[in-house]
Design a protein around this motif. Structure first.
Motif: not given
Length: 351
Positions: A43-59
């Protein structure tokens, strides 16, 4: 700038072992990690250019599936709709910040389509585990707000995957029930509240979820988790027999086969068993390569459930299209979604 703060842990056998333990009752988890990945293709590799805030449901295993609306007048103002399958639906900007949240309960997968002047969002509603429903919303592209429109019955069983198909005659939703039953539902939005009618039923043998439609060829692609990727005719009067596209044989796809996305002449499948993504050319359904979202500024992705890809200009940050992938291991925060430049994925695979 999109939110930062993810871990940058690498892809290791330890990570895979944790993945297997977390998957618990899944059939693929019963097979040792070493066996499942021994024959996996490079598999080739790429990197994320961004991300969203996390959802509120933890664990919890909470974030699940994204959909993308491209703003034709202002591509940088496009929006992402993502599910917290324990709580409801988020709307994010391309900067990753949450713009809206609707408490819809247990909505698992999501898709959207433009119908006339409206952006219609459909979610697979599993609040009643015995009876699948489709919950429909209108998305306001200017305010990023979701307005509930109502629910449409989609037959017996636990709602799991969903994808929309804007055909010439109607808007169709494909409801993938957890046991592999797939119902094609014609959605009528002309009244005060939406209605639906099951026009066709298809079937895969075991647990299935991710799906996507290629409107150009009227083909529906569905991932059967322990079996692989299948194709159906998406037309309401078409045959119902499935055609195998790719097996989850531990090579291109390492079970579970999860999210499915169709865009730009390709179909992408989440190879959840080894934290990778397999790509096939739509024209002849041949395998063209695999990639991973590797550690970087915004972290890597593991245990990806839902994915979405949309080609085209999304502004300076995503000039050649965007892929959004659920990230199942986002410690120390709750799960979220990673954003990757589609052009970089194509370049890495030589497409």
């Amino acid at each position: 700038m999109i939110m930062t703060g993810s871990r940058n842990s690498g892809f290791t056998s330890v990570t895979l072992l944790v993945t297997v333990l977390l998957l618990g009752g899944c059939a693929a988890a019963e097979v040792p990690v070493e066996t499942r990945i021994a024959n996996a293709l490079p598999a080739k590799t790429v990197q994320a250019a961004g991300e969203t805030e996390a959802v509120a449901t933890a664990n919890a295993d909470a974030a699940d599936d994204p959909a993308i609306w491209r703003n034709p007048a202002n591509p940088a103002g496009s929006l992402i709709v993502g599910t917290d399958k324990k709580a409801g639906l988020y709307v994010y900007g391309l900067d990753g910040k949450a713009r809206d949240f609707v408490d819809a309960g247990r909505v698992n997968n999501v898709d959207l389509a433009t119908v006339g002047e409206r952006i219609i969002v459909a979610a697979s509603d599993r609040n009643d585990l015995a009876n699948a429903q489709i919950t429909l919303f209108a998305l306001d592209g200017a305010t990023a707000k979701l307005t509930p429109l109502g629910k449409v019955a989609a037959g017996a069983g636990e709602a799991y995957g969903i994808c929309l198909y804007r055909a010439a005659d109607a808007l169709y939703a494909f409801m993938v029930v957890k046991d592999g039953t797939i119902r094609q539902v014609a959605i009528d939005l002309s009244g005060a509240t939406p209605t639906g009618k099951v026009v066709r039923v298809m079937k895969l043998g075991t647990q299935s979820e991710g799906c996507a439609v290629d409107p150009a060829s009227a083909r529906l692609y569905v991932a059967e988790e322990d079996a692989g990727l299948w194709r159906f005719d998406a037309r309401a009067d078409g045959p119902v027999e499935p055609v195998k596209v790719a097996a989850a044989d531990g090579k291109a796809i390492v079970a579970d086969a999860e999210g499915v996305a169709v865009a730009d002449g390709y179909v992408v499948v989440s190879s959840q068993g080894d934290n990778a993504y397999a790509v096939y050319r739509l024209s002849d359904e041949t395998y063209v390569g695999r990639f991973r979202i590797a550690p970087g500024t915004f972290g890597s992705t593991e245990e990806t459930d839902g994915i979405e890809v949309v080609a085209g200009d999304f502004g300076p940050s995503f000039p050649d299209g965007i892929m959004v992938a659920q990230d199942g291991m986002n410690a120390p925060r709750a799960q979220n979604f990673k954003l990757v430049r589609w052009g970089e994925i194509k370049a890495a695979l030589g497409l």
